[in-house]
Enzyme design. Structure first.
Site, short mmCIF file in Angstrom:
data_model
loop_
_atom_site.label_atom_id
_atom_site.label_comp_id
_atom_site.label_asym_id
_atom_site.label_seq_id
_atom_site.Cartn_x
_atom_site.Cartn_y
_atom_site.Cartn_z
N ILE A 66 -108.52 0.80 -90.38
CA ILE A 66 -109.69 0.63 -91.26
C ILE A 66 -109.41 -0.67 -92.01
O ILE A 66 -108.30 -0.88 -92.52
CB ILE A 66 -109.88 1.85 -92.20
N SER A 67 -110.40 -1.56 -92.07
CA SER A 67 -110.17 -2.89 -92.64
C SER A 67 -109.84 -2.83 -94.13
O SER A 67 -110.19 -1.87 -94.82
CB SER A 67 -111.40 -3.76 -92.44
#
Ligand code: SAH
Length: 224
Positions: A66-67
């Site tokens: 997940i960024s």
């Protein structure tokens, strides 16, 4: 434990620190509000919930991440979304960025190549109330011709080159943000704009580190 408000403050600071590169020293209050609204803890694995509001990427399984929240904020900011916009995301991953986009635009379509992640994101997005997001499993570098053209396209995995199908599916006046570069090597976040006449201009915004955009073929996936 880092709180949501602390995260927003950190994102605001990082935006100021990188302003000379990004050209944006103040993030749109609507972007910050979207980040305040979306429950990141719902999108991270159960074992990482404690770290949900740390300004860092987190593993989500299947070798993906997940960024980092600042990167999510910056990429969203650069898209200059309006509430009537029709958006495409390539790389659904956890679905977190998808939810942020859904807070700001009219319609959001998102494509994920790994079926397991696509299924998980679909369940979380539905549970969090994002019922109007359209999800598809497949190779997003081909875009989504049936839904095109798009006012904005966001790619959340690094491409070696900007996929031509995505440029084609951008509406005149449209914006695209995409990390470009080698897997595990040098990558730059690029902002592309298609003007009313269809001419595309591009600028480099920031150096970044994303997981690679893989193609649909098995061989490429092994390499990726
Ligand atoms: N936006 C996501 C980021 C996930 S990482 C989030 O906030 O969680 C990037 C994602 O892109 C990974 O899930 C990866 O599987 C996916 N991906 C890689 N190549 C792809 C392709 N060609 N088409 C669609 N998704 C792809």
């Amino acid at each position: 434990m880092t709180t949501r408000q602390q995260l927003i403050e950190e994102i605001t600071r990082e935006a100021q620190d990188t302003a000379s590169l990004t050209g944006r020293d103040r993030l749109d209050p609507r972007v910050l509000q979207a980040l305040r609204t979306v429950r990141r803890e719902a999108f991270v694995p159960a074992t990482a919930v404690r770290h949900a509001y740390v300004n860092a990427p987190l593993p989500i399984g299947c070798g993906q991440t997940i960024s980092q929240p600042f990167v999510v904020a910056l990429m969203t900011e650069l898209l200059d979304l309006r509430s009537a916009d029709h958006v495409l995301e390539v790389g659904t991953g956890s679905g977190y960025q998808t939810a942020v986009l859904a807070e700001l635009a009219d319609t959001v379509g998102s494509i994920e190549i790994i079926p397991e992640l696509a299924a998980r994101a679909a369940a979380v997005l539905a549970a969090e109330g994002y019922a109007r997001v359209a999800l598809r499993t497949g190779d997003g570098s081909l875009g989504w011709p049936e839904r095109a053209p798009f006012d904005a396209i966001i790619v959340t995995a690094a491409a070696r080159d900007v996929p031509p199908a995505l440029v084609e599916q951008l509406r005149p006046g449209g914006r695209m943000v995409i990390p470009v570069g080698e897997a595990g090597g040098e990558q730059e976040l690029r902002l592309l704009r298609k003007d009313a006449g269809g001419t595309v201009t591009s600028r480099s915004v920031l150096s970044v580190a994303f997981v690679p955009l893989t193609s649909g073929t098995r061989e490429d996936r092994r390499r990726g």
